[in-house]
Design a protein around this motif. Structure first.
Motif: not given
Length: 119
Positions: A42-57
């Protein structure tokens, strides 16, 4: 096109932990960002966590302090360590990868893995 395969989902009691893994394969040029999204019924997809190639989160406010995202570039794998799980964390968790190919952004998704937090 990057292929993503998730694993590690399952049933866990509130307060428990799970570790999700996502491995990328296929023709990989350069994956800039990998992340985890989730979609509850019943909910939209949401971002939980991301990480870049430089390991920034970056984390969703609801998960910050409980979840940890990491990646192993040599293995083309991203992980999501989930601690202190709550019933509201119940959702299908999807792995995402963003790759720059020929100046264009390629956005790839895994099939998802079910996480159920219930007593």
């Amino acid at each position: 096109q990057v292929q993503l395969v998730e694993s590690g989902g399952g049933l866990v009691q509130p307060g428990g932990s799970l570790r999700l893994s996502c491995t990328a394969s296929g023709t990989i040029f350069s994956i800039n960002t990998m992340g985890w999204y989730r979609q509850a019924p019943g909910k939209q997809r949401e971002l939980v966590a991301v990480i870049t190639s430089a390991f920034s989160t970056n984390y969703a406010a609801s998960t910050k302090g409980r979840f940890t995202i990491s990646r192993d570039n040599a293995k083309n794998t991203v992980y999501l360590q989930m601690n202190s799980l709550k019933p509201e964390d119940t959702a299908v968790y999807y792995c995402n990868a963003k790759e720059i190919v020929g100046g264009a952004l390629q956005n790839s998704w895994g099939q998802g893995t079910q996480v159920t937090v219930s007593s």
